[in-house]
Design a protein around this motif. Structure first.
Motif, PDB file in Angstrom:
ATOM      1  N   ASP A  88       0.831  -1.189   0.000  1.00  0.00           N
ATOM      2  CA  ASP A  88       0.000   0.000   0.000  1.00  0.00           C
ATOM      3  C   ASP A  88       0.869   1.244   0.000  1.00  0.00           C
ATOM      4  O   ASP A  88       2.029   1.224   0.398  1.00  0.00           O
ATOM      5  CB  ASP A  88      -0.913   0.026   1.242  1.00  0.00           C
ATOM      6  CG  ASP A  88      -1.980  -1.049   1.144  1.00  0.00           C
ATOM      7  OD1 ASP A  88      -2.265  -1.477   0.014  1.00  0.00           O
ATOM      8  OD2 ASP A  88      -2.502  -1.453   2.190  1.00  0.00           O
TER       9      ASP A  88
ATOM     10  N   TRP B 141      -5.622  11.864  -2.055  1.00  0.00           N
ATOM     11  CA  TRP B 141      -6.663  11.106  -2.748  1.00  0.00           C
ATOM     12  C   TRP B 141      -7.745  10.590  -1.808  1.00  0.00           C
ATOM     13  O   TRP B 141      -8.898  10.431  -2.208  1.00  0.00           O
ATOM     14  CB  TRP B 141      -6.017   9.942  -3.491  1.00  0.00           C
ATOM     15  CG  TRP B 141      -6.666   9.605  -4.797  1.00  0.00           C
ATOM     16  CD1 TRP B 141      -7.280   8.432  -5.143  1.00  0.00           C
ATOM     17  CD2 TRP B 141      -6.758  10.442  -5.949  1.00  0.00           C
ATOM     18  NE1 TRP B 141      -7.733   8.491  -6.431  1.00  0.00           N
ATOM     19  CE2 TRP B 141      -7.433   9.719  -6.950  1.00  0.00           C
ATOM     20  CE3 TRP B 141      -6.346  11.742  -6.224  1.00  0.00           C
ATOM     21  CZ2 TRP B 141      -7.689  10.246  -8.212  1.00  0.00           C
ATOM     22  CZ3 TRP B 141      -6.599  12.269  -7.480  1.00  0.00           C
ATOM     23  CH2 TRP B 141      -7.261  11.529  -8.447  1.00  0.00           C
ATOM     24  N   GLU B 142      -7.384  10.300  -0.562  1.00  0.00           N
ATOM     25  CA  GLU B 142      -8.336   9.662   0.338  1.00  0.00           C
ATOM     26  C   GLU B 142      -9.041  10.625   1.282  1.00  0.00           C
ATOM     27  O   GLU B 142     -10.138  10.329   1.758  1.00  0.00           O
ATOM     28  CB  GLU B 142      -7.629   8.580   1.161  1.00  0.00           C
ATOM     29  CG  GLU B 142      -7.108   7.433   0.312  1.00  0.00           C
ATOM     30  CD  GLU B 142      -6.512   6.328   1.154  1.00  0.00           C
ATOM     31  OE1 GLU B 142      -6.294   6.571   2.362  1.00  0.00           O
ATOM     32  OE2 GLU B 142      -6.274   5.239   0.613  1.00  0.00           O
TER      33      GLU B 142
ATOM     34  N   PHE C 247     -11.496  14.727  -1.301  1.00  0.00           N
ATOM     35  CA  PHE C 247     -12.130  14.330  -2.559  1.00  0.00           C
ATOM     36  C   PHE C 247     -12.316  15.489  -3.530  1.00  0.00           C
ATOM     37  O   PHE C 247     -12.123  15.299  -4.745  1.00  0.00           O
ATOM     38  CB  PHE C 247     -13.479  13.672  -2.276  1.00  0.00           C
ATOM     39  CG  PHE C 247     -14.089  13.035  -3.489  1.00  0.00           C
ATOM     40  CD1 PHE C 247     -13.753  11.741  -3.852  1.00  0.00           C
ATOM     41  CD2 PHE C 247     -14.989  13.732  -4.283  1.00  0.00           C
ATOM     42  CE1 PHE C 247     -14.297  11.156  -4.981  1.00  0.00           C
ATOM     43  CE2 PHE C 247     -15.524  13.150  -5.409  1.00  0.00           C
ATOM     44  CZ  PHE C 247     -15.183  11.846  -5.756  1.00  0.00           C
TER      45      PHE C 247
ATOM     46  N   ARG D 112      -9.726  16.091  -6.360  1.00  0.00           N
ATOM     47  CA  ARG D 112      -9.463  15.115  -7.412  1.00  0.00           C
ATOM     48  C   ARG D 112      -9.697  15.701  -8.803  1.00  0.00           C
ATOM     49  O   ARG D 112      -8.945  15.398  -9.735  1.00  0.00           O
ATOM     50  CB  ARG D 112     -10.348  13.880  -7.222  1.00  0.00           C
ATOM     51  CG  ARG D 112      -9.969  13.022  -6.028  1.00  0.00           C
ATOM     52  CD  ARG D 112     -10.742  11.717  -6.051  1.00  0.00           C
ATOM     53  NE  ARG D 112     -10.410  10.865  -4.915  1.00  0.00           N
ATOM     54  CZ  ARG D 112     -10.855   9.620  -4.768  1.00  0.00           C
ATOM     55  NH1 ARG D 112     -11.653   9.107  -5.700  1.00  0.00           N
ATOM     56  NH2 ARG D 112     -10.515   8.913  -3.721  1.00  0.00           N
TER      57      ARG D 112
ATOM     58  N   ARG E 132      -5.721   3.259  -5.366  1.00  0.00           N
ATOM     59  CA  ARG E 132      -6.474   3.812  -4.241  1.00  0.00           C
ATOM     60  C   ARG E 132      -7.978   3.842  -4.502  1.00  0.00           C
ATOM     61  O   ARG E 132      -8.769   3.676  -3.575  1.00  0.00           O
ATOM     62  CB  ARG E 132      -5.987   5.220  -3.934  1.00  0.00           C
ATOM     63  CG  ARG E 132      -4.661   5.271  -3.198  1.00  0.00           C
ATOM     64  CD  ARG E 132      -4.815   4.678  -1.827  1.00  0.00           C
ATOM     65  NE  ARG E 132      -3.556   4.585  -1.114  1.00  0.00           N
ATOM     66  CZ  ARG E 132      -3.426   4.082   0.096  1.00  0.00           C
ATOM     67  NH1 ARG E 132      -4.481   3.613   0.706  1.00  0.00           N
ATOM     68  NH2 ARG E 132      -2.260   4.016   0.675  1.00  0.00           N
ATOM     69  N   ASP E 133      -8.372   4.071  -5.744  1.00  0.00           N
ATOM     70  CA  ASP E 133      -9.800   4.088  -6.094  1.00  0.00           C
ATOM     71  C   ASP E 133      -9.891   3.712  -7.568  1.00  0.00           C
ATOM     72  O   ASP E 133      -9.882   4.570  -8.446  1.00  0.00           O
ATOM     73  CB  ASP E 133     -10.395   5.479  -5.836  1.00  0.00           C
ATOM     74  CG  ASP E 133     -11.912   5.488  -5.959  1.00  0.00           C
ATOM     75  OD1 ASP E 133     -12.468   4.558  -6.577  1.00  0.00           O
ATOM     76  OD2 ASP E 133     -12.552   6.435  -5.449  1.00  0.00           O
ATOM     77  N   PHE E 134      -9.991   2.412  -7.835  1.00  0.00           N
ATOM     78  CA  PHE E 134      -9.908   1.932  -9.206  1.00  0.00           C
ATOM     79  C   PHE E 134     -11.065   2.432 -10.054  1.00  0.00           C
ATOM     80  O   PHE E 134     -10.871   2.825 -11.213  1.00  0.00           O
ATOM     81  CB  PHE E 134      -9.874   0.400  -9.212  1.00  0.00           C
ATOM     82  CG  PHE E 134      -9.476  -0.181 -10.543  1.00  0.00           C
ATOM     83  CD1 PHE E 134      -8.142  -0.411 -10.836  1.00  0.00           C
ATOM     84  CD2 PHE E 134     -10.430  -0.488 -11.496  1.00  0.00           C
ATOM     85  CE1 PHE E 134      -7.759  -0.941 -12.065  1.00  0.00           C
ATOM     86  CE2 PHE E 134     -10.068  -1.013 -12.717  1.00  0.00           C
ATOM     87  CZ  PHE E 134      -8.722  -1.243 -13.007  1.00  0.00           C
ATOM     88  N   ASP E 135     -12.246   2.415  -9.499  1.00  0.00           N
ATOM     89  CA  ASP E 135     -13.417   2.843 -10.274  1.00  0.00           C
ATOM     90  C   ASP E 135     -13.275   4.289 -10.719  1.00  0.00           C
ATOM     91  O   ASP E 135     -13.491   4.622 -11.892  1.00  0.00           O
ATOM     92  CB  ASP E 135     -14.687   2.664  -9.425  1.00  0.00           C
ATOM     93  CG  ASP E 135     -15.933   3.139 -10.148  1.00  0.00           C
ATOM     94  OD1 ASP E 135     -16.299   2.520 -11.159  1.00  0.00           O
ATOM     95  OD2 ASP E 135     -16.531   4.141  -9.699  1.00  0.00           O
ATOM     96  N   HIS E 136     -12.899   5.170  -9.804  1.00  0.00           N
ATOM     97  CA  HIS E 136     -12.749   6.582 -10.143  1.00  0.00           C
ATOM     98  C   HIS E 136     -11.584   6.789 -11.104  1.00  0.00           C
ATOM     99  O   HIS E 136     -11.704   7.524 -12.087  1.00  0.00           O
ATOM    100  CB  HIS E 136     -12.535   7.390  -8.867  1.00  0.00           C
ATOM    101  CG  HIS E 136     -12.443   8.864  -9.102  1.00  0.00           C
ATOM    102  ND1 HIS E 136     -11.254   9.505  -9.366  1.00  0.00           N
ATOM    103  CD2 HIS E 136     -13.394   9.831  -9.115  1.00  0.00           C
ATOM    104  CE1 HIS E 136     -11.474  10.792  -9.529  1.00  0.00           C
ATOM    105  NE2 HIS E 136     -12.766  11.019  -9.374  1.00  0.00           N
ATOM    106  N   GLY E 137     -10.460   6.162 -10.824  1.00  0.00           N
ATOM    107  CA  GLY E 137      -9.297   6.334 -11.688  1.00  0.00           C
ATOM    108  C   GLY E 137      -9.520   5.800 -13.086  1.00  0.00           C
ATOM    109  O   GLY E 137      -9.060   6.389 -14.076  1.00  0.00           O
TER     110      GLY E 137
ATOM    111  N   HIS F  75      -5.106  -5.685  -7.175  1.00  0.00           N
ATOM    112  CA  HIS F  75      -5.730  -5.207  -8.409  1.00  0.00           C
ATOM    113  C   HIS F  75      -5.227  -5.940  -9.651  1.00  0.00           C
ATOM    114  O   HIS F  75      -5.636  -5.610 -10.768  1.00  0.00           O
ATOM    115  CB  HIS F  75      -5.459  -3.705  -8.574  1.00  0.00           C
ATOM    116  CG  HIS F  75      -6.199  -2.851  -7.597  1.00  0.00           C
ATOM    117  ND1 HIS F  75      -5.863  -2.787  -6.274  1.00  0.00           N
ATOM    118  CD2 HIS F  75      -7.274  -2.030  -7.743  1.00  0.00           C
ATOM    119  CE1 HIS F  75      -6.685  -1.954  -5.647  1.00  0.00           C
ATOM    120  NE2 HIS F  75      -7.540  -1.487  -6.511  1.00  0.00           N
TER     121      HIS F  75
END
Length: 841
Positions: A111, A520-521, A524, A527, A559-564, A596
């Protein structure tokens, strides 16, 4: 080449590949047999026809062969600069070296930051508070005498402390500049405590008798000058500490006249004052004046040792009744060994510690030595140091902009005045740019920081165009505020190679990951501007910029696959060639994380079958890294699907062939034979598309130098041969691969549509035998490959013809002695001995 071997027929150009001989059964191309059959049919069909019709058919065949050869050349050209409008092919060698350097900052497989806060919520050490409320405001009042006594006992003075004290005594006033958290307040208090040592003290600890007082900065320098020596809260013989906040929008530093007035007032009542300011463009004029000085940080090791001794003395004294047998000195020795352990050093991730960090680390080490903490808890606490620093950097940066506007503060268009957004956001933009581009040149990081400053300012205040003065940057302040350092190094410039540059890094490997994780966390809304900024960096042609940005973006993707994926990967994967490389690098970086890897591999598998050619191109680039498929066989299957597909869209055969060759340079030595066998199978396939893919990969193998392959950590043998053609590097380091490589090149040389390009590739390899200065270059690789490539008489005749052509080149004639050396290198001992016997007979 001996004279008795030089004949007219040897020098003939090999217009057509020779037939296979029983001496060596090589895999031939389909086109060879086809040409032979067509030649035979042509002779039979010519019977009974007139000369004109026969000549016409021969011309058609020649034209067809010429067109096929011209089409094949497209498969050996730069695969990622195919669209019109591109500035030029990407410098893959520079990108390769940049990527290897960048991945050192983001270790794949773990991580970004792992912090266990279950047992540490906040800590208060002296005048520095470490916790969720990182900036408590100091109020007016005397500094307690017990705090000054403790400060005298544990204070570690920085280099140049004596000079600071001398200047304060001489001028009564000192403007002390430093970054927050560096111990500047402790240094100021220590200075004031020393210069006011003659003032009466209350040994019982009565704070009212303390000779050092903190002053509320809201009153400003003028108000302090007016009240100094007036009695009450401002008696004579006192040392005053005031922390000025000059980073708020609209805040102005005191001018030289105000400082002179304060110094005069202090001298009149035999008092002293230290004004603490944060380094930056706003404080520049004050620090450059007669009262200004920079406050250097305390030495890390001495600071930690002092804090650790204090903690151990307290714990040992408290634990004496509980059976603690070891003394402080023994515990200190064990603590020094513990703090040097590799896992602890990695967990801390900071080159130098600030006072609060040294305090916390000392408490953690003392707790571990006395059995109060486990090793896991110790490492988690150590990781919290960088995480807390990142949290402090970004906590409430734009709080002043969100505050209600001052009454009557309006701009020219009737809106609320929001001045200074760019100046406010530049320090945080610089920290983000440094986290993404760490190791790049200082100018590249500064330029990227200004781009991000604009994006942040527009996002926060979209109704106003952000303005930033052009001559207010302060490199010294940037380094101090970002815990960065400059080093001498080199950067890759496409077309020019490595050039000297001033590189900038964080002073600690844990800070880049901590900054990105915090950004990133926990924030928000930021971003959106950061995504826009990363897209701008994806268009940057400099490898030192786009490669580093792609690797960092891949860490954000984890860190956020869907958003990235929605905001970065998919839009970039359908963009220009440069953006597709950026997206592929992002996905490979994400595939380095076990969490991932499965998702990335499934995505690349789907894209290799996609009807959209840009997605297939991105998949090809990702597959070449070696992480985006379950096995090498799966990667080769996917690349074959991409390379042989002809659906009217732009051909991706060059991209597929190049990425097949990239797999040969992976550190896993067991994969190279598999890749070479698959290439050989393609050259023998019944479909022309598969043949072209195999032939193009063979050409890339001969032409591509090792340092152009985007590999992470090449084996040391290949890494030492970065400027070698990959075929020669493999033949030299792995002799068992020489024959399969020679067979592939032989097939390309004996296939009509690829022979011209293959001949050029062979000439390029021959010219690398010796460097221009006469030192050895790739001769060992040629010695391993040429005998296998020239085992038959026809092959030797072709080599002889090529060497003669090189010797007679009017632009770059090849030395005769070097050509003869290569000739005898290619002819094995058995053949050479037989030729000598025949010549003597």
């Amino acid at each position: 080449m001996s004279d008795d071997q030089q004949s007219d027929d040897v020098a003939e150009t090999p217009d057509k590949a020779p037939a296979k001989t029983p001496e060596r059964d090589r895999p031939g191309g389909k086109e060879n047999d086809k040409d032979s059959k067509e030649g035979k049919d042509g002779k039979e069909g010519a019977e009974g026809k007139d000369k004109k019709e026969e000549d016409g058919k021969q011309d058609d065949k020649d034209n067809e062969r010429a067109l096929a050869a011209e089409r094949f050349k497209e498969y050996t050209r730069a695969p990622f600069a195919e669209e019109q409008g591109e500035d030029g092919p990407t410098d893959l060698a520079a990108a390769s070296r940049t990527r290897r350097a960048t991945r050192m900052l983001f270790e794949s497989g773990r991580d970004l930051t792992s912090v266990d806060r279950s047992f540490i919520s906040s800590a208060h050490f002296g005048d520095i508070f470490l916790g969720t409320d990182t900036h408590p405001r100091l109020r007016s009042g005397p500094v307690p005498a017990d705090e000054l006594r403790r400060l005298r006992r544990v204070q570690v003075v920085p280099d140049g402390y004596v000079l600071l004290r001398s200047k304060l005594r001489a001028r009564r006033l000192l403007v002390l500049g430093a970054a927050p958290g560096t111990g500047r307040t402790s240094t100021a208090l220590s200075l004031l405590d020393e210069v006011t040592s003659d003032a009466p003290r209350d040994t019982d600890g009565d704070p009212a008798a303390s000779p050092v007082r903190r002053v509320d900065p809201d009153g400003g320098v003028r108000q302090l000058a007016g009240q100094v020596g007036s009695g009450g809260e401002f008696p004579s013989g006192t040392g005053y500490l005031m922390e000025l906040s000059l980073t708020r929008p609209g805040a102005l530093p005191p001018d030289e006249m105000d400082l002179d007035e304060l110094a005069t007032a202090l001298a009149r009542c035999e008092s002293f004052a230290v004004l603490v300011v944060t380094v930056g463009s706003a404080a520049g004029p004050v620090l450059a004046g007669r009262y200004g000085m920079l406050c250097p940080p305390a030495p890390t090791q001495e600071l930690l040792t002092t804090r650790l001794r204090e903690r151990l003395e307290e714990r040992v004294e408290e634990g004496a009744e509980d059976g603690v047998e070891e003394g402080v000195d023994e515990l200190l020795v064990r603590a020094e060994e513990l703090v040097r352990r590799e896992d602890v050093v990695e967990a801390v991730g900071l080159k130098d510690l600030r006072p609060a960090e040294a305090e916390l680390l000392a408490s953690l080490l003392a707790g571990r030595l006395l059995g109060e903490l486990s090793q896991r808890e110790l490492l988690a606490g150590c990781r919290s140091l960088a995480a807390d620093q990142a949290q402090e950097w970004f906590a409430g940066v734009d709080r002043t902009l969100a505050a209600p506007a001052r009454k009557g503060a309006r701009d020219g268009e009737g809106g609320v005045e929001r001045a200074g957004t760019a100046a406010l956001f530049h320090p945080v933009a610089f920290r983000i740019a440094l986290a993404v581009l760490g190791g790049a040149s200082h100018s590249a990081v500064s330029s990227a920081a200004h781009l991000l400053t604009w994006e942040l300012s527009v996002q926060c205040d979209p109704d106003h165009t952000p303005a930033r003065p052009l001559f207010c940057d302060d490199p010294v302040a940037d380094l101090a505020l970002s815990r960065a350092e400059l080093t001498d190094g080199e950067v890759e410039v496409p077309g020019a190679g490595s050039v000297a540059a001033r590189l900038i890094w964080y002073r600690g490997g844990a800070l880049p990951s901590a900054v990105l994780a915090e950004l990133w966390e926990r924030h928000f809304p930021v971003r959106a501007p950061v995504v826009r900024w990363l897209r701008l960096l994806a268009d940057d042609q400099r490898p030192q910029v786009w490669v580093r940005a792609a690797v960092a973006a891949g860490e954000l993707l984890v860190r956020d696959f869907d958003h990235g994926f929605a905001e970065l990967v998919r839009p970039l994967a359908e963009g220009t060639a440069h953006r597709r490389l950026f997206a592929a690098t992002m996905m490979d970086q994400a595939a380095g994380h076990a969490s991932h890897r499965k998702a990335v591999r499934k995505l690349v598998e789907d894209w290799s079958r996609s009807p959209t050619w840009t997605l297939r191109s991105t998949a090809a680039a990702a597959l070449g890294y070696g992480n985006c498929a379950d096995t090498t066989g799966d990667a080769l299957d996917a690349l074959a699907r991409i390379g042989v597909r002809d659906d009217g869209a732009q051909s991706l055969r060059a991209a597929a062939a190049f990425n097949v060759v990239r797999l040969l340079a992976l550190p896993d030595r067991a994969q190279a034979p598999k890749v070479l066998r698959r290439m050989a199978e393609w050259t023998q396939h019944k479909r022309d598309a598969h043949q072209d893919l195999g032939l193009a990969a063979a050409i890339w193998l001969a032409e591509t130098r090792v340092d152009k392959l985007l590999i992470d950590e090449p084996a040391s043998s290949l890494g030492e041969r970065g400027d070698w053609p990959l075929a020669l590097a493999l033949a030299d380091t792995r002799p068992e691969l020489a024959m399969p490589i020679a067979d592939l090149l032989w097939t390309a040389l004996n296939t009509a549509r690829s022979k011209d390009v293959a001949m050029d590739a062979l000439e390029g390899m021959l010219r690398t035998a010796v460097r221009k200065d006469g030192t050895e270059w790739t001769s060992p690789g040629l010695a391993a490959l040429l005998p296998a490539l020239a085992a038959e008489e026809t092959d030797r005749r072709r080599l002889d013809w090529l060497l003669r052509r090189m010797m007679n080149d009017p632009d770059d004639p090849f030395p005769d002695a070097r050509a003869r050396s290569l000739w005898w290198m290619a002819v094995n001992q058995r053949t050479r001995s037989g030729q000598e016997e025949r010549s003597h007979g």
